[in-house]
Enzyme design. Structure first.
Site: not given
Ligand code: GLU
Length: 485
Positions: A255-256
């Site tokens: 994820s980011k």
């Protein structure tokens, strides 16, 4: 009989962002097709109108183009199985659902939203109670005549189990009792995603479905649809999860917070599209001989589904940087200059600089293009620095000898008739020989004065050459002043 042509499809939903997971799916779809002389189809799945993002289809086209994944059929180029945009196919699905009703494999469900909500509250996880599954025909006719809205649900088998074999994950079995009577057509007459993708894959002649393993649990439902229609089930290739390394050493779904995860975000972070593609190709697939650097054309030849692993793959930014560095090294100096130019401009604006000399000092040591402004910044402006930088044990430089050495180097350089790499080099090396000094004892203070920092691409000679006579001498004078020499 001639073998069936392999047909794969990449079926993105235009939600505006191409995650590395989407890109990997697209790449593997492409490679499964190309490695078997097949066709690669692009289908835009835009039926979920709420999730649509303006311009997102262009992001898909641009990404595919930049990644070199050329489709053989798709909305922009057409083909024999169009339309290739789901919303343009919306009238195709209802007749198929009605066919299943006629055959007793699906039914109209008139249950109200309120009833379904209540059901959900009352039965923890039990799901729909199949209330309308066996309504008497007169009741159905009456409700239809009254114009009561309905959905169409598939009659799932109540007993037994459904088994399928995935090319990566092997045999998977689910108990049919766990499967809900899934909705095929919603009250507005449009298909659910689960229904549309089966109809589309079949009517487009798709032979291999490649998708993320989050779809594994839905696959039995798709298969029961294929079976209900008597259609051939495609080969399923589910891809392993992509994980990221957490700060605490554990891994979790990428994820980011792990870093850039979008294709364009990675490009903006200084990675080359071809390096990203190469790295992503190996994110879940292992070639037979452990080769690492592959062109897309090589991948098309070498790719083999049997090399796909089911264990999660870890997106390693360091490894991606390594790939990027290898691709940068393999470029011609001209290609290298082209890809670096936007970053050069960040430092030097439109100033003409000796770009070919930059290539010489940067090409071997650059892994991320975004590092370039920081690496070259000192050429544009001498940084503020402390005279302690002149002290270096390895070069045997200290605050006593540095002023003397720098003064001598300055005078010799100033007297040079020509200013180029060879003459600067010879001048400083001769000085070291004549003064019986280590080369480093001469080079260190000169480089510090020229660059104002300890870590630089290129050594003293390259830096002085790039700076030119005037700026070099100016900087050496500043260094001398700092040293009180
Ligand atoms: N439209 C789906 C998505 O973007 C595609 C899933 C599939 O490959 O069937 O996730």
């Amino acid at each position: 009989m001639a073998e069936k042509t392999v047909r794969t499809r990449y079926a993105p939903s235009p939600t505006g962002f191409m995650h590395v997971g989407n890109l990997r799916t697209a790449l593997y779809e492409y490679l499964v097709a190309k490695s078997q002389n097949g066709k690669f189809v692009l289908r835009i799945e835009d039926t979920d109108r709420e999730r649509l993002v303006e311009g997102a289809v262009d992001v898909i086209y641009d990404t595919m183009k930049l990644a070199g994944l050329k489709h053989d059929e798709g909305p922009d180029i057409g083909g024999d199985f169009g339309p290739y945009v789901q919303s343009e196919r919306k009238d195709m699905y209802l007749p198929y659902a009605e066919q299943l009703i006629k055959e007793g494999k699906a039914y109209r469900c008139f249950c109200t939203k309120e009833r379904l909500e209540k059901l959900q509250e009352d039965s923890v996880g039990g799901g729909y109670d199949r209330h309308c599954r066996n309504l008497p025909q007169e009741e159905i006719d009456r409700l239809l005549a009254e114009g009561i809205p309905y959905v169409i649900r598939q009659k799932m088998p109540i007993e037994g189990s459904t088994t399928f074999t995935d090319a990566v994950f092997g045999e998977i079995t689910v108990e049919n009792s766990e499967l809900q009577d899934q909705i095929l057509i919603k009250t507005d007459g449009y298909p659910t995603y689960n229904f549309a993708n089966v109809i589309d894959d079949h009517t487009m002649g798709i032979t291999h479905v490649v998708r993320g393993c989050e779809y594994l649990s839905s696959t039995p439902k798709y298969n029961l649809l294929y079976e209900a229609f008597g259609w051939e089930i495609p080969t399923y290739i589910h891809l392993p999860l992509i994980m990221g390394k957490d700060a605490d050493g554990n891994v979790s779904k990428l994820s980011k917070r792990h870093g850039a995860t979008g294709f364009y975000d990675l490009i903006n972070e200084g990675y080359l599209p071809q390096a990203i593609i190469n790295y992503i190709a190996l994110l879940g697939w292992c070639p037979k001989d452990n080769q690492e650097i592959f062109t897309l054309a090589e991948l098309e030849k070498e790719f083999d589904v049997s090399g796909i692993s089911k264990s999660p793959s870890i997106f390693d930014y360091d490894k991606l940087s390594w790939f990027n560095g290898e691709y940068l090294k393999a470029m011609t100096p001209e290609e290298f200059t082209d890809v670096c130019m936007p970053y050069y401009k960040k430092v030097f604006g439109d100033r003409e600089m000796p770009f070919e000399k930059f290539a010489e000092i940067l090409q071997k040591r650059t892994t991320k293009l975004t590092d370039i402004p920081e690496m070259l910044g000192f050429f544009a402006e001498l940084p503020e620095y402390d005279k302690e930088l002149f002290v270096n044990k390895k070069s045997k430089t200290n605050l006593e000898n540095a002023p003397v050495v720098l003064r001598e180097a300055y005078e010799r350089l100033k007297a040079l008739p020509t200013w180029d790499n060879t003459s600067i080099h010879d001048c400083l090396i001769n000085m070291a020989v004549e003064k019986e000094l280590k080369n480093g004892t001469v080079m260190w203070p000169v480089r510090i004065a020229a660059a104002g920092k300890t870590v630089t691409p290129g050594g003293a000679v390259e830096i002085l050459d790039i700076l030119g006579r005037e700026e070099s001498l100016r900087r050496l004078e500043i260094g001398l002043e700092k040293l009180g020499a």
